[in-house]
Design an enzyme around this catalytic site. Structure first.
Site, PDB file in Angstrom:
ATOM      1  N   SER A 121       0.851  -1.393  -0.044  1.00 26.90           N
ATOM      2  CA  SER A 121       0.070   0.164  -0.082  1.00 26.90           C
ATOM      3  C   SER A 121       0.910   1.277   0.051  1.00 26.90           C
ATOM      4  O   SER A 121       0.291   2.188  -0.463  1.00 26.90           O
ATOM      5  CB  SER A 121      -0.907   0.054   1.237  1.00 26.90           C
ATOM      6  OG  SER A 121      -1.595  -1.025   1.253  1.00 26.90           O
ATOM      7  N   HIS A 142      -0.674  -2.477  -7.262  1.00 23.17           N
ATOM      8  CA  HIS A 142      -1.184  -1.789  -5.900  1.00 23.17           C
ATOM      9  C   HIS A 142      -3.049  -2.196  -6.377  1.00 23.17           C
ATOM     10  O   HIS A 142      -3.610  -1.337  -6.732  1.00 23.17           O
ATOM     11  CB  HIS A 142      -1.169  -0.641  -5.315  1.00 23.17           C
ATOM     12  CG  HIS A 142      -1.878  -0.300  -4.113  1.00 23.17           C
ATOM     13  ND1 HIS A 142      -2.495   1.039  -3.897  1.00 23.17           N
ATOM     14  CD2 HIS A 142      -2.399  -0.997  -3.255  1.00 23.17           C
ATOM     15  CE1 HIS A 142      -3.002   0.817  -2.609  1.00 23.17           C
ATOM     16  NE2 HIS A 142      -2.708  -0.356  -2.043  1.00 23.17           N
ATOM     17  N   GLU A 154      -3.268   0.563  -9.026  1.00 21.72           N
ATOM     18  CA  GLU A 154      -2.387   1.462  -9.271  1.00 21.72           C
ATOM     19  C   GLU A 154      -1.059   0.813  -9.721  1.00 21.72           C
ATOM     20  O   GLU A 154      -0.561   0.002  -8.782  1.00 21.72           O
ATOM     21  CB  GLU A 154      -2.101   2.457  -7.991  1.00 21.72           C
ATOM     22  CG  GLU A 154      -3.233   3.243  -7.523  1.00 21.72           C
ATOM     23  CD  GLU A 154      -3.131   4.020  -6.379  1.00 21.72           C
ATOM     24  OE1 GLU A 154      -3.613   5.210  -5.993  1.00 21.72           O
ATOM     25  OE2 GLU A 154      -2.649   3.306  -5.524  1.00 21.72           O
ATOM     26  N   ASN A 193      -4.098   6.121  -1.311  1.00 21.73           N
ATOM     27  CA  ASN A 193      -4.018   6.193   0.019  1.00 21.73           C
ATOM     28  C   ASN A 193      -3.425   7.685   0.674  1.00 21.73           C
ATOM     29  O   ASN A 193      -3.635   7.927   1.658  1.00 21.73           O
ATOM     30  CB  ASN A 193      -2.983   5.258   0.310  1.00 21.73           C
ATOM     31  CG  ASN A 193      -3.613   3.675   0.372  1.00 21.73           C
ATOM     32  OD1 ASN A 193      -4.864   3.678   0.642  1.00 21.73           O
ATOM     33  ND2 ASN A 193      -2.907   2.614   0.244  1.00 21.73           N
TER      34      ASN A 193
HETATM   35  N1  LIG Z   1      -5.648  -4.950   3.652  1.00 19.62           N
HETATM   36  C1  LIG Z   1      -5.906  -3.881   2.738  1.00 19.62           C
HETATM   37  O1  LIG Z   1      -6.876  -3.329   2.665  1.00 19.62           O
HETATM   38  C2  LIG Z   1      -4.715  -3.715   1.340  1.00 19.62           C
HETATM   39  C3  LIG Z   1      -5.331  -3.156   0.580  1.00 19.62           C
HETATM   40  C4  LIG Z   1      -4.068  -2.899  -0.742  1.00 19.62           C
HETATM   41  C5  LIG Z   1      -2.967  -3.479  -0.440  1.00 19.62           C
HETATM   42  N2  LIG Z   1      -2.748  -4.025   0.800  1.00 19.62           N
HETATM   43  C6  LIG Z   1      -1.375  -4.584   1.016  1.00 19.62           C
HETATM   44  O2  LIG Z   1      -1.238  -6.098   0.723  1.00 19.62           O
HETATM   45  C7  LIG Z   1      -0.187  -6.397   1.537  1.00 19.62           C
HETATM   46  C8  LIG Z   1      -0.920  -7.682   2.392  1.00 19.62           C
HETATM   47  O3  LIG Z   1      -1.805  -6.932   3.323  1.00 19.62           O
HETATM   48  P1  LIG Z   1      -3.031  -7.935   3.711  1.00 19.62           P
HETATM   49  O4  LIG Z   1      -4.072  -6.990   4.519  1.00 19.62           O
HETATM   50  O5  LIG Z   1      -3.537  -8.902   2.789  1.00 19.62           O
HETATM   51  O6  LIG Z   1      -2.341  -8.546   5.146  1.00 19.62           O
HETATM   52  P2  LIG Z   1      -2.661  -9.968   5.997  1.00 19.62           P
HETATM   53  O7  LIG Z   1      -1.981  -9.824   7.035  1.00 19.62           O
HETATM   54  O8  LIG Z   1      -4.197 -10.103   5.740  1.00 19.62           O
HETATM   55  O9  LIG Z   1      -1.964 -11.099   4.897  1.00 19.62           O
HETATM   56  C9  LIG Z   1      -0.698 -11.055   4.623  1.00 19.62           C
HETATM   57  C10 LIG Z   1      -0.115 -12.652   4.650  1.00 19.62           C
HETATM   58  O10 LIG Z   1       1.214 -12.898   4.156  1.00 19.62           O
HETATM   59  C11 LIG Z   1       1.455 -13.866   5.036  1.00 19.62           C
HETATM   60  N3  LIG Z   1       3.260 -13.950   4.955  1.00 19.62           N
HETATM   61  C12 LIG Z   1       3.752 -13.160   5.993  1.00 19.62           C
HETATM   62  N4  LIG Z   1       5.098 -13.324   5.733  1.00 19.62           N
HETATM   63  C13 LIG Z   1       5.356 -14.085   4.606  1.00 19.62           C
HETATM   64  C14 LIG Z   1       6.269 -14.797   3.765  1.00 19.62           C
HETATM   65  N5  LIG Z   1       7.540 -14.556   3.866  1.00 19.62           N
HETATM   66  N6  LIG Z   1       6.048 -15.631   2.659  1.00 19.62           N
HETATM   67  C15 LIG Z   1       4.641 -15.799   2.364  1.00 19.62           C
HETATM   68  N7  LIG Z   1       3.548 -15.239   3.150  1.00 19.62           N
HETATM   69  C16 LIG Z   1       3.868 -14.626   4.194  1.00 19.62           C
HETATM   70  C17 LIG Z   1       0.862 -13.813   6.286  1.00 19.62           C
HETATM   71  O11 LIG Z   1       0.622 -15.278   6.749  1.00 19.62           O
HETATM   72  C18 LIG Z   1      -0.530 -13.476   5.764  1.00 19.62           C
HETATM   73  O12 LIG Z   1      -1.468 -14.521   5.731  1.00 19.62           O
HETATM   74  C19 LIG Z   1       0.450  -5.571   2.283  1.00 19.62           C
HETATM   75  O13 LIG Z   1       1.447  -4.946   1.649  1.00 19.62           O
HETATM   76  C20 LIG Z   1      -0.338  -4.318   2.303  1.00 19.62           C
HETATM   77  O14 LIG Z   1       0.212  -3.163   2.260  1.00 19.62           O
HETATM   78  C21 LIG Z   1      -3.501  -4.181   1.593  1.00 19.62           C
END
Ligand SMILES: NC(=O)c1ccc[n+]([C@@H]2O[C@H](COP(=O)([O-])OP(=O)(O)OC[C@H]3O[C@@H](n4cnc5c(N)ncnc54)[C@H](O)[C@@H]3O)[C@@H](O)[C@H]2O)c1
Length: 287
Positions: A121, A142, A154, A193
């Site tokens: 993000s 993104h 994005e 964001n």
């Molecule tokens: N939550 C949102 O609304 C949103 C929106 C857009 C982008 N993002 C981005 O997406 C990414 C993930 O966010 P999320 O909300 O899905 O997080 P989340 O915590 O729900 O999921 C992350 C997952 O990554 C896994 N993980 C951690 N380390 C790992 C590794 N070394 N190898 C493989 N898997 C691993 C975890 O077990 C977990 O299941 C972040 O970078 C976040 O900034 C999130």
């Protein structure tokens, strides 16, 4: 341009499980991986529930649902997931050191032509690209939450990124039915964001100084600005843990106390009131 047929999604959490399914529905062969067996199990259960629901609603035929499910697999083994990928979408936790480590591993595992993208993000890909030997093939891709529903993606062209890379990624977005926008420069928080954060900071200020309840601030934003949800409901959806990590990462980087997470976000983070995913954030949810 790279011909993309096989996609690997690393991280099966909030974002990854839906990105993987959206890609499979768009005709890609997708392997989704995570270090957490629990996250993988939930992602697989979600796919098994979601596709028949779409069929029942008349949004997909049974054949389309079966074909999409057949193109989607889950594995805890990163090598198995990434070794033949044309494109990787990384969606692991928002921590720079973790992402750099994942990209260094991916660089070893993936074929030389593969493009490696991050769904981060806030973290621009130039902070990650030098963990690989292919910086010109590393960029931001993104998605928005929920990734099966939200159209915007994005795509960010950092100074190290080849034009071919962003054009390939934009084409994949379109194939997935998404609406990509291209940022010609890296900037913290990209487009959306930055705007969301400005609104959230003001909303938290108004709440923390007792001007109005969080419910009324949400109501004001919905009915006064026409947003589909207010900033408190939105942070519950995207994750208060994520909001905390993002602010901490930014604060560590700039040393500017204005970038610290607000007291309410800190309190909720340590109480594990992370929003929908834990059943409670600002609002309470049935899990
Ligand atoms: N939550 C949102 O609304 C949103 C929106 C857009 C982008 N993002 C981005 O997406 C990414 C993930 O966010 P999320 O909300 O899905 O997080 P989340 O915590 O729900 O999921 C992350 C997952 O990554 C896994 N993980 C951690 N380390 C790992 C590794 N070394 N190898 C493989 N898997 C691993 C975890 O077990 C977990 O299941 C972040 O970078 C976040 O900034 C999130």
């Amino acid at each position: 341009m790279v011909e993309v047929k096989k996609i690997c999604v690393v991280g099966a959490g909030n974002m990854g499980h839906q990105i993987a399914l959206a890609a499979a529905l768009a005709g890609y062969n997708v392997k989704c991986t995570d270090v957490s067996p629990e996250a993988l199990r939930r992602a697989e259960e979600f796919a098994n529930r979601y596709l028949p629901e779409r069929v029942a609603k008349g949004k997909l035929t049974e054949d389309e649902a079966r074909a999409a499910r057949g193109r989607l697999s889950f594995t805890p083994d990163l090598t198995e997931a990434a070794r033949d990928a044309d494109l990787v979408i990384e969606a692991v936790i928002e921590k720079l050191d973790v992402k750099r480590q994942v990209f260094a591993q991916l660089d070893q595992i993936c074929p030389p032509h593969a493009i490696l993208t991050t769904n981060s993000s806030y973290i621009v890909s130039s902070k990650i690209a030098d963990a690989t030997r292919r910086p010109e093939k590393v960029c931001n891709m993104h998605f928005f939450n929920p990734a099966l529903v939200m159209k915007l993606v994005e795509v960010v062209k950092g100074p190290h990124v080849a034009e071919e890379t962003v054009q390939t990624v934009m084409a994949v977005c379109r194939q997935m039915g998404k609406v990509p926008v291209l940022l010609h420069k890296e900037i913290y928080g990209f487009l959306v964001n930055r705007i969301v954060q400005a609104i959230r900071n003001e909303a938290l200020y108004l709440y923390e100084t007792g001007v109005a309840s969080f419910e009324d601030i949400d109501t004001a934003v919905v009915h006064g600005l026409g947003h589909p949800m207010g900033p408190f409901r939105l942070v519950d959806l995207t994750g208060i843990d994520l909001a905390y990590y993002v602010s901490m990462e930014r604060y560590r980087e700039t040393g500017d106390p204005r970038h610290k997470p607000s007291p309410t976000i800190v309190e909720k983070f340590f109480k594990k009131e992370w929003g929908r995913k834990t059943g409670k954030g600002f609002y309470t949810y049935c899990t």
